[in-house]
Design an enzyme around this catalytic site. Sequence first.
Site, short mmCIF file in Angstrom:
data_model
loop_
_atom_site.label_atom_id
_atom_site.label_comp_id
_atom_site.label_asym_id
_atom_site.label_seq_id
_atom_site.Cartn_x
_atom_site.Cartn_y
_atom_site.Cartn_z
N GLU A 235 44.64 61.14 46.88
CA GLU A 235 46.06 61.03 46.50
C GLU A 235 46.43 59.57 46.19
O GLU A 235 47.20 59.31 45.25
CB GLU A 235 46.94 61.60 47.62
CG GLU A 235 46.75 63.12 47.74
CD GLU A 235 47.46 63.75 48.93
OE1 GLU A 235 48.12 63.03 49.72
OE2 GLU A 235 47.37 64.99 49.06
N ASN B 23 62.14 68.60 51.77
CA ASN B 23 61.89 68.14 53.14
C ASN B 23 61.55 66.65 53.22
O ASN B 23 60.86 66.20 54.13
CB ASN B 23 60.82 69.02 53.80
CG ASN B 23 59.50 69.00 53.06
OD1 ASN B 23 59.36 68.28 52.07
ND2 ASN B 23 58.53 69.76 53.54
N LYS C 130 60.59 61.92 48.86
CA LYS C 130 60.87 62.95 47.84
C LYS C 130 62.28 62.81 47.25
O LYS C 130 63.13 62.11 47.81
CB LYS C 130 60.66 64.33 48.47
CG LYS C 130 59.21 64.61 48.87
CD LYS C 130 59.04 66.05 49.38
CE LYS C 130 57.59 66.34 49.74
NZ LYS C 130 57.40 67.74 50.18
N TYR D 83 49.99 68.90 43.08
CA TYR D 83 50.11 70.09 43.94
C TYR D 83 49.20 71.24 43.47
O TYR D 83 49.45 72.39 43.82
CB TYR D 83 51.57 70.56 43.99
CG TYR D 83 52.42 69.74 44.96
CD1 TYR D 83 52.12 69.70 46.32
CD2 TYR D 83 53.52 69.03 44.52
CE1 TYR D 83 52.89 68.96 47.21
CE2 TYR D 83 54.31 68.30 45.41
CZ TYR D 83 53.98 68.27 46.75
OH TYR D 83 54.74 67.54 47.65
N HIS E 57 56.36 63.56 51.83
CA HIS E 57 54.99 64.09 51.78
C HIS E 57 54.10 63.13 52.54
O HIS E 57 54.31 61.91 52.49
CB HIS E 57 54.49 64.19 50.33
CG HIS E 57 53.00 64.37 50.25
ND1 HIS E 57 52.41 65.61 50.33
CD2 HIS E 57 51.98 63.47 50.16
CE1 HIS E 57 51.09 65.46 50.29
NE2 HIS E 57 50.81 64.18 50.18
#
Length: 140
Positions: free
Chosen positions: A128, A114, A11, A51, A117
């Site tokens: 995905e 965080n 990320k 998302y 993913h």
Amino acid sequence: MAVTRTFSIIKPDATRRNLTGAVTKMLEDAGLRVVASKRIQMTREQAEGFYAVHKERPFFGELCDFMTSGPVVVQVLEGEDAVKRNRDVMGATNPADAADGTIRKTFAEGIEANSVHGSDSDENAAIEIDYFFDENEIVG
Ligand code: IDP
């Protein structure tokens, strides 16, 4: 145990801090092999689509802002029981709850930023992977 694939994103909080290599090393040390990888700037449309399952959650808008705030590295990972193996090395969503030695415990800035993913099921992994990669970009 079967060799399977999962989908990973490094990320923007991690790419910004030049942690692509460090995160990838932790994935590799956990027994996962990077069989596809590309650094991209996610569009708003891509983030919202990716998302979509969270679109009713209060953090959806902020999450999409965050995921488009800088480059990400999207990866396909291969290994025995890849989804679980990756979730284990990622650690809990909130780094405060993540176990020592996990990527999120080591690097995450907070529950949103965080660092990584990882798909939560084989079914979602396939969806995905397909969202970001053509089959010919994946070389096992
Ligand atoms: P996961 O990434 O551990 O599977 P999910 O519940 O699927 O966790 O949430 C997707 C992403 O949304 C998280 O990784 C995190 O970046 C963000 N997120 C989850 N819960 C919150 C929250 O309560 N506040 C802000 N962002 C959140």
